[in-house]
Scaffold this motif. Structure first.
Motif, mmCIF file in Angstrom:
data_model
loop_
_atom_site.group_PDB
_atom_site.id
_atom_site.type_symbol
_atom_site.label_atom_id
_atom_site.label_comp_id
_atom_site.label_asym_id
_atom_site.label_seq_id
_atom_site.Cartn_x
_atom_site.Cartn_y
_atom_site.Cartn_z
ATOM 1 N N ALA A 169 -82.119 42.247 16.015
ATOM 2 C CA ALA A 169 -83.798 41.346 15.981
ATOM 3 C C ALA A 169 -83.572 40.200 17.327
ATOM 4 O O ALA A 169 -82.333 40.271 18.463
ATOM 5 C CB ALA A 169 -82.846 40.590 15.324
ATOM 6 N N ASN A 170 -84.950 39.803 18.247
ATOM 7 C CA ASN A 170 -84.125 39.186 19.206
ATOM 8 C C ASN A 170 -85.761 38.062 18.625
ATOM 9 O O ASN A 170 -86.653 38.091 17.512
ATOM 10 C CB ASN A 170 -84.650 39.985 20.407
ATOM 11 C CG ASN A 170 -86.229 40.232 20.418
ATOM 12 O OD1 ASN A 170 -87.185 40.121 20.298
ATOM 13 N ND2 ASN A 170 -86.369 42.130 20.373
ATOM 14 N N VAL A 171 -85.664 36.947 19.208
ATOM 15 C CA VAL A 171 -86.357 35.708 19.080
ATOM 16 C C VAL A 171 -86.966 35.291 20.825
ATOM 17 O O VAL A 171 -86.162 35.487 21.479
ATOM 18 C CB VAL A 171 -85.506 34.414 18.357
ATOM 19 C CG1 VAL A 171 -85.392 35.263 16.842
ATOM 20 C CG2 VAL A 171 -84.639 34.041 19.383
ATOM 21 N N THR A 172 -88.173 35.124 20.774
ATOM 22 C CA THR A 172 -88.924 34.375 21.560
ATOM 23 C C THR A 172 -89.509 32.694 20.575
ATOM 24 O O THR A 172 -89.750 32.565 19.839
ATOM 25 C CB THR A 172 -90.293 34.548 21.525
ATOM 26 O OG1 THR A 172 -89.817 36.216 21.589
ATOM 27 C CG2 THR A 172 -90.895 34.251 22.555
ATOM 28 N N LEU A 173 -88.725 31.662 21.844
ATOM 29 C CA LEU A 173 -89.326 30.195 20.837
ATOM 30 C C LEU A 173 -90.415 30.173 22.085
ATOM 31 O O LEU A 173 -89.993 30.395 23.525
ATOM 32 C CB LEU A 173 -88.032 29.573 21.548
ATOM 33 C CG LEU A 173 -87.300 29.931 19.947
ATOM 34 C CD1 LEU A 173 -85.523 30.779 20.578
ATOM 35 C CD2 LEU A 173 -86.062 28.590 20.610
ATOM 36 N N LEU A 174 -91.689 29.278 20.970
ATOM 37 C CA LEU A 174 -92.571 29.140 22.202
ATOM 38 C C LEU A 174 -93.087 27.529 21.641
ATOM 39 O O LEU A 174 -93.684 27.452 20.026
ATOM 40 C CB LEU A 174 -93.982 29.958 21.385
ATOM 41 C CG LEU A 174 -93.577 31.244 21.751
ATOM 42 C CD1 LEU A 174 -95.131 32.499 21.418
ATOM 43 C CD2 LEU A 174 -93.766 31.653 23.250
ATOM 44 N N PRO A 175 -92.532 26.716 22.866
ATOM 45 C CA PRO A 175 -93.051 24.947 22.127
ATOM 46 C C PRO A 175 -94.762 25.116 22.172
ATOM 47 O O PRO A 175 -95.210 25.814 22.714
ATOM 48 C CB PRO A 175 -92.678 24.617 23.568
ATOM 49 C CG PRO A 175 -91.408 25.454 24.154
ATOM 50 C CD PRO A 175 -91.664 26.896 23.615
ATOM 51 N N ALA A 176 -95.208 24.037 21.508
ATOM 52 C CA ALA A 176 -96.205 23.990 22.045
ATOM 53 C C ALA A 176 -96.748 23.317 23.854
ATOM 54 O O ALA A 176 -96.278 22.805 24.437
ATOM 55 C CB ALA A 176 -96.870 22.779 20.794
ATOM 56 N N GLN A 177 -98.015 23.522 23.113
ATOM 57 C CA GLN A 177 -98.941 22.999 24.935
ATOM 58 C C GLN A 177 -97.425 23.964 25.591
ATOM 59 O O GLN A 177 -98.778 24.316 27.405
ATOM 60 C CB GLN A 177 -97.848 22.453 25.427
ATOM 61 C CG GLN A 177 -98.508 20.643 24.795
ATOM 62 C CD GLN A 177 -99.912 20.610 24.091
ATOM 63 O OE1 GLN A 177 -100.281 20.896 25.216
ATOM 64 N NE2 GLN A 177 -100.597 20.168 22.833
ATOM 65 N N THR A 178 -97.869 25.218 25.556
ATOM 66 C CA THR A 178 -97.013 26.594 26.448
ATOM 67 C C THR A 178 -98.368 27.323 27.263
ATOM 68 O O THR A 178 -99.231 27.971 26.577
ATOM 69 C CB THR A 178 -96.486 27.973 25.889
ATOM 70 O OG1 THR A 178 -94.806 27.250 25.156
ATOM 71 C CG2 THR A 178 -96.036 29.058 26.481
ATOM 72 N N PRO A 179 -98.187 27.509 27.949
ATOM 73 C CA PRO A 179 -99.071 27.594 28.713
ATOM 74 C C PRO A 179 -99.550 29.033 28.898
ATOM 75 O O PRO A 179 -99.158 29.861 30.217
ATOM 76 C CB PRO A 179 -99.195 27.187 30.780
ATOM 77 C CG PRO A 179 -97.636 27.334 30.847
ATOM 78 C CD PRO A 179 -97.180 26.455 28.889
ATOM 79 N N ALA A 180 -100.704 29.529 27.559
ATOM 80 C CA ALA A 180 -100.461 31.189 27.452
ATOM 81 C C ALA A 180 -100.778 31.960 29.350
ATOM 82 O O ALA A 180 -101.103 33.129 28.827
ATOM 83 C CB ALA A 180 -101.427 31.439 26.160
#
Length: 373
Positions: A169-180
């Motif tokens: 299992a792995n995770v990715t943390l994507l804060p709001a406002q991340t410039p996609a």
């Protein structure tokens, strides 16, 4: 005009090869067609043997390297026939291959599934060996999916946690406002959290001769053993700080049996299964305990395990928990699509790693390119 790439993935679960045909001509990648290509029991068993140190490994590696590439090529042929797309229309294949060793502490990782053979048999330019360039730059070589997760799932208004549950299992943390549009420059972090399905699969294979716990039914029938769970969590991996990555070399049936032996109690097999499911969910939450996402997006085979999804929902009660299907990409195909995306980045000479995730000194272009001609 369509911009087709193929992503190929064979994970630690070794259940089948995943092949995905993706069109990148629109801002959001479009999954055109995807298939599971089963591995023969003989090939699967040989790969499992090779994943464990033993005798005559070089001969076994050489043979399986070609056999697996041939299976990948057959999967590509079947995928293209199903979608009525010709090889000439595909820009490139992104092939992860099959990991047989991942030793980040020794700056070493190895995937088999010879890309030379794959390019020759399919007539399609192939990109492969993605992980070692990141390691050469000082990284763990894993996880690599977070850059794709940032491009695919980032939101200007919602903080998100992407959980991929395959064998590990792995995770990715994507804060709001991340410039996609530029994920390699965004404040994205991620890491492996520990076992996903690998121990669940191994335990049910041992006791019920089933490849996997369908929908988590056996785990749901058992009860979590708190003392056993605490014993599992004493493993040093769970106390490490990121960047971190792991694999079957660490978490495997031998690890589980050793844990049970040291635990000193006889535990009902169904309760062991329930405790392993809780281990996956608990270790994910514990790894991101300082992050409070508004949305949790689950992908990988674990998203199809109702018992595991219920446990994750209990761990993240303040967030909405759903599979990536709700975001336009079926959970079981996310990793294959990610390697199609990584191949596209490599062909365009764009970095595909996130140093904040892998620990590399800098962003680097990943993989080697094996031209069709």
């Amino acid at each position: 005009m369509a911009e087709y790439y193929i992503g190929l993935m064979s994970g630690t679960s070794l259940d089948a090869l995943d092949a995905a045909l993706v069109d990148f001509s629109t801002p959001t990648p479009h999954l055109v067609c995807a298939i599971n290509y089963p591995l023969s029991a003989a090939l699967r068993g040989a790969i499992q043997t090779l994943c464990t140190p033993g005798d005559n490994e070089i001969e076994q590696l050489g043979r399986l390297d070609i056999q697996l590439a041939t299976s990948f090529a057959a999967a590509v042929k079947q995928l293209l026939e199903k979608s009525a797309i010709s090889p000439a229309q595909v820009h490139a294949i992104g092939s992860h291959g099959q990991t047989i060793r991942h030793r980040p502490d020794n700056h070493f990782t190895l995937q088999i599934g010879d890309p030379n053979t794959l390019a020759e048999l399919t007539g399609i330019t192939t990109v492969a060996d993605f992980r070692r360039r990141d390691m050469a730059a000082g990284g763990q070589g894993a996880p690599l999916a977070p850059a794709f997760h940032a491009a695919m799932f980032s939101s200007a208004s919602q903080s998100r946690l992407i959980i991929n549950i395959g064998g590990m299992a792995n995770v990715t943390l994507l804060p709001a406002q991340t410039p996609a549009p530029q994920p390699t420059e965004s404040p994205v972090t991620g890491f492996d959290t520990g076992p996903g399905n690998v121990l669940l699969d191994a335990w049910i294979q041992r006791h019920r001769q089933q490849a996997y716990d369908n929908d988590g039914q056996w785990a749901a029938a058992g009860s979590v053993h708190p003392q056993l769970l605490d014993s599992f969590l004493q493993d040093d991996f769970f106390s490490r700080q990121g960047p971190r990555s792991t694999g079957r070399e660490h978490f495997n049936l031998a690890w589980l049996e050793q844990q049970l032996e040291h635990f000193g109690q006889v535990v009902d097999p169904a309760d062991v299964q329930a405790t392993l499911s809780e281990l996956t969910a608990h270790s994910i939450q514990a790894a991101v305990s300082g992050y409070a996402p508004q949305e949790v997006v689950v992908c990988g085979g674990g998203a199809r395990n109702s018992d595991l999804m219920r446990r994750l929902a209990r761990q993240f009660q303040a967030a909405t928990v759903s599979s990536s299907d709700a975001y336009g990409l079926p959970a079981e195909w996310v990793e294959a699509v990610a390697f199609a995306w990584l191949a596209r980045e490599t062909i365009a000479h764009r970095p595909g790693n996130l140093p904040a995730v892998t620990g590399a000194r800098r962003p680097v272009v990943l993989g080697g390119i094996y031209p069709a001609n």
